[in-house]
Write a protein that holds these residues in place. Structure first.
Motif, PDB file in Angstrom:
ATOM      1  N   HIS A  78       0.819  -1.213   0.000  1.00 27.16           N
ATOM      2  CA  HIS A  78       0.000   0.000   0.000  1.00 27.16           C
ATOM      3  C   HIS A  78       0.855   1.266   0.000  1.00 27.16           C
ATOM      4  N   ARG A  79       2.115   1.126  -0.378  1.00 26.60           N
ATOM      5  CA  ARG A  79       2.995   2.292  -0.343  1.00 26.60           C
ATOM      6  C   ARG A  79       2.568   3.367  -1.341  1.00 26.60           C
ATOM      7  N   ALA A  80       2.128   2.944  -2.539  1.00 26.44           N
ATOM      8  CA  ALA A  80       1.717   3.937  -3.532  1.00 26.44           C
ATOM      9  C   ALA A  80       0.513   4.738  -3.051  1.00 26.44           C
ATOM     10  N   GLN A  81      -0.467   4.041  -2.428  1.00 24.85           N
ATOM     11  CA  GLN A  81      -1.618   4.757  -1.883  1.00 24.85           C
ATOM     12  C   GLN A  81      -1.183   5.703  -0.757  1.00 24.85           C
ATOM     13  N   ALA A  82      -0.245   5.245   0.084  1.00 23.41           N
ATOM     14  CA  ALA A  82       0.248   6.097   1.168  1.00 23.41           C
ATOM     15  C   ALA A  82       0.913   7.345   0.616  1.00 23.41           C
ATOM     16  N   ALA A  83       1.703   7.182  -0.476  1.00 19.77           N
ATOM     17  CA  ALA A  83       2.378   8.352  -1.056  1.00 19.77           C
ATOM     18  C   ALA A  83       1.366   9.356  -1.586  1.00 19.77           C
ATOM     19  N   ARG A  84       0.312   8.883  -2.266  1.00 20.04           N
ATOM     20  CA  ARG A  84      -0.697   9.813  -2.786  1.00 20.04           C
ATOM     21  C   ARG A  84      -1.421  10.533  -1.653  1.00 20.04           C
ATOM     22  N   ALA A  85      -1.779   9.776  -0.623  1.00 16.29           N
ATOM     23  CA  ALA A  85      -2.496  10.396   0.499  1.00 16.29           C
ATOM     24  C   ALA A  85      -1.596  11.384   1.237  1.00 16.29           C
ATOM     25  N   TYR A  86      -0.311  11.048   1.441  1.00 14.84           N
ATOM     26  CA  TYR A  86       0.606  11.982   2.084  1.00 14.84           C
ATOM     27  C   TYR A  86       0.771  13.248   1.246  1.00 14.84           C
ATOM     28  N   ARG A  87       0.804  13.087  -0.080  1.00 12.69           N
ATOM     29  CA  ARG A  87       0.970  14.259  -0.938  1.00 12.69           C
ATOM     30  C   ARG A  87      -0.224  15.212  -0.800  1.00 12.69           C
ATOM     31  N   THR A  88      -1.433  14.633  -0.749  1.00 11.72           N
ATOM     32  CA  THR A  88      -2.623  15.470  -0.542  1.00 11.72           C
ATOM     33  C   THR A  88      -2.600  16.113   0.840  1.00 11.72           C
ATOM     34  N   CYS A  89      -2.179  15.352   1.842  1.00 13.92           N
ATOM     35  CA  CYS A  89      -2.085  15.879   3.212  1.00 13.92           C
ATOM     36  C   CYS A  89      -1.140  17.071   3.264  1.00 13.92           C
ATOM     37  N   ALA A  90       0.023  16.947   2.635  1.00 18.79           N
ATOM     38  CA  ALA A  90       1.004  18.041   2.662  1.00 18.79           C
ATOM     39  C   ALA A  90       0.500  19.255   1.884  1.00 18.79           C
ATOM     40  N   ARG A  91      -0.198  19.006   0.770  1.00 23.89           N
ATOM     41  CA  ARG A  91      -0.675  20.114  -0.047  1.00 23.89           C
ATOM     42  C   ARG A  91      -1.753  20.936   0.667  1.00 23.89           C
ATOM     43  N   ASP A  92      -2.648  20.251   1.369  1.00 23.86           N
ATOM     44  CA  ASP A  92      -3.805  20.930   1.967  1.00 23.86           C
ATOM     45  C   ASP A  92      -3.582  21.367   3.403  1.00 23.86           C
ATOM     46  N   ASP A  93      -2.423  21.078   3.972  1.00 18.94           N
ATOM     47  CA  ASP A  93      -2.175  21.441   5.373  1.00 18.94           C
ATOM     48  C   ASP A  93      -1.746  22.905   5.438  1.00 18.94           C
ATOM     49  N   ASP A  94      -2.714  23.797   5.550  1.00 18.42           N
ATOM     50  CA  ASP A  94      -2.401  25.234   5.599  1.00 18.42           C
ATOM     51  C   ASP A  94      -1.695  25.616   6.884  1.00 18.42           C
ATOM     52  N   THR A  95      -1.922  24.864   7.969  1.00 18.08           N
ATOM     53  CA  THR A  95      -1.305  25.225   9.250  1.00 18.08           C
ATOM     54  C   THR A  95       0.137  24.773   9.350  1.00 18.08           C
ATOM     55  N   GLY A  96       0.549  23.819   8.516  1.00 22.89           N
ATOM     56  CA  GLY A  96       1.928  23.336   8.572  1.00 22.89           C
ATOM     57  C   GLY A  96       2.201  22.330   9.667  1.00 22.89           C
ATOM     58  N   ARG A  97       1.146  21.847  10.348  1.00 19.08           N
ATOM     59  CA  ARG A  97       1.384  20.915  11.451  1.00 19.08           C
ATOM     60  C   ARG A  97       1.887  19.565  10.949  1.00 19.08           C
ATOM     61  N   PHE A  98       1.385  19.118   9.773  1.00 19.50           N
ATOM     62  CA  PHE A  98       1.735  17.788   9.283  1.00 19.50           C
ATOM     63  C   PHE A  98       2.582  17.827   8.015  1.00 19.50           C
ATOM     64  N   ARG A  99       2.781  19.034   7.424  1.00 17.85           N
ATOM     65  CA  ARG A  99       3.361  19.099   6.088  1.00 17.85           C
ATOM     66  C   ARG A  99       4.772  18.516   6.020  1.00 17.85           C
ATOM     67  N   ALA A 100       5.619  18.874   6.986  1.00 21.57           N
ATOM     68  CA  ALA A 100       7.028  18.440   6.924  1.00 21.57           C
ATOM     69  C   ALA A 100       7.122  16.923   6.949  1.00 21.57           C
ATOM     70  N   PHE A 101       6.384  16.273   7.857  1.00 22.55           N
ATOM     71  CA  PHE A 101       6.452  14.814   7.948  1.00 22.55           C
ATOM     72  C   PHE A 101       5.873  14.169   6.701  1.00 22.55           C
ATOM     73  N   ALA A 102       4.741  14.719   6.187  1.00 23.66           N
ATOM     74  CA  ALA A 102       4.121  14.133   5.005  1.00 23.66           C
ATOM     75  C   ALA A 102       5.063  14.209   3.807  1.00 23.66           C
ATOM     76  N   GLU A 103       5.708  15.348   3.604  1.00 25.29           N
ATOM     77  CA  GLU A 103       6.637  15.479   2.482  1.00 25.29           C
ATOM     78  C   GLU A 103       7.828  14.538   2.635  1.00 25.29           C
ATOM     79  N   GLN A 104       8.290  14.373   3.869  1.00 25.81           N
ATOM     80  CA  GLN A 104       9.409  13.447   4.110  1.00 25.81           C
ATOM     81  C   GLN A 104       9.018  12.015   3.757  1.00 25.81           C
ATOM     82  N   ARG A 105       7.816  11.599   4.161  1.00 22.49           N
ATOM     83  CA  ARG A 105       7.379  10.232   3.874  1.00 22.49           C
ATOM     84  C   ARG A 105       7.164  10.033   2.370  1.00 22.49           C
ATOM     85  N   VAL A 106       6.664  11.053   1.653  1.00 22.72           N
ATOM     86  CA  VAL A 106       6.492  10.926   0.204  1.00 22.72           C
ATOM     87  C   VAL A 106       7.845  10.642  -0.447  1.00 22.72           C
TER      88      VAL A 106
END
Length: 263
Positions: A78-106
């Motif tokens: 499920h890594r490909a699905q995780a990468a897509r979901a993390y990419r959406t998470c990082a894109r839509d995180d206006d507060t920046g709380r999750f963006r750094a970790f999501a981009e790192q995991r992508v």
């Protein structure tokens, strides 16, 4: 697999969701709670289904980040699905709380996919849940999103304390110098006390004038030391009071982070 950062942000504060029970029933929130429970139990398939349906009803960034975490923990298939979901998470995180970790995991997942191209082919990922758009825009949630753990508190700034300590050291030095000059002047006066007459311009007169100058300088040093000591005490008191009297805590609200407490 390094999951610690997002787990700390999304799951550690989940018990605070109990406060949301007083709000009107919301299907998306109930599905989100179910997904959290299934994720903590290790039922990744049920957790992913709950998060997908919750996101379809109310597309929140916290829901997408939890869905990404679920895929990430589910397994390599499920890594490909995780990468897509993390990419959406990082894109839509206006507060920046999750963006750094999501981009790192992508980035890490994409490297893993490249390295595994020579291995057995990966199974086809499960289809993403139906949504108004492939990557729906995040809209304000109908109720408060689940709180996340605040970042570590910053160390208190003791700049005033150290300035006060330095001023106290200068005050001590001025006091010592004043005492030395005063003692030297008094010694000179005592030596000249037995002189019946001191003629202007004589060596004895020069010594007496020097003693008077030293006494004047000693007095000025005493005054300076007193001012420095008072200032040092004031700075130390202000620093200690400001660092010990505030009682604050951080809370997550729909429109961002709120700092509450007494100052």
């Amino acid at each position: 697999m390094r999951i610690h950062a997002l787990v700390a942000l999304v799951l550690l504060a989940i018990p605070a969701l109990a406060r949301a029970q007083d709000a009107p029933s919301d299907p998306s929130t109930s599905l989100f709670d179910r997904g959290v429970e299934r994720l903590r139990e290790g039922d990744h398939e049920a957790a992913a289904a709950a998060f997908r349906e919750s996101y379809r009803l109310a597309p929140r960034v916290t829901t997408m980040c939890n869905l990404a975490l679920t895929y990430d923990r589910w397994g390599p298939e499920h890594r490909a699905q995780a990468a897509r979901a993390y990419r959406t998470c990082a894109r839509d995180d206006d507060t920046g709380r999750f963006r750094a970790f999501a981009e790192q995991r992508v980035a890490e997942i994409e490297r893993e996919l490249v390295l595994s191209e020579g291995d057995a082919p990966q199974p086809e990922p499960a289809p993403e849940p139906e949504a108004p758009e492939p990557e729906p825009e995040i809209t304000p949630p109908p109720s408060d999103p689940p709180p996340v753990a605040p970042p570590p508190a910053a160390e208190p700034d003791h700049t005033l304390l150290w300035i006060g300590v330095g001023a106290a050291g200068l005050a001590a030095g001025a006091t010592i110098a004043g005492v030395v000059l005063a003692l030297d002047a008094q010694s000179t006066v005592d030596d000249l006390r037995d002189q019946p007459v001191i003629v202007r311009g004589s060596p004895e007169h020069d010594r007496l004038e020097q003693a008077r100058t030293e006494a004047t300088v000693a007095t000025a040093l005493y005054v300076t030391a007193g001012v420095l000591a008072a200032g040092a005490a004031t700075l130390v008191i202000i620093d200690l009071t400001s660092s010990s009297s505030s009682e604050t805590h951080v809370a997550i609200r729909p429109n961002g982070i709120a700092i509450e407490g007494r100052f």
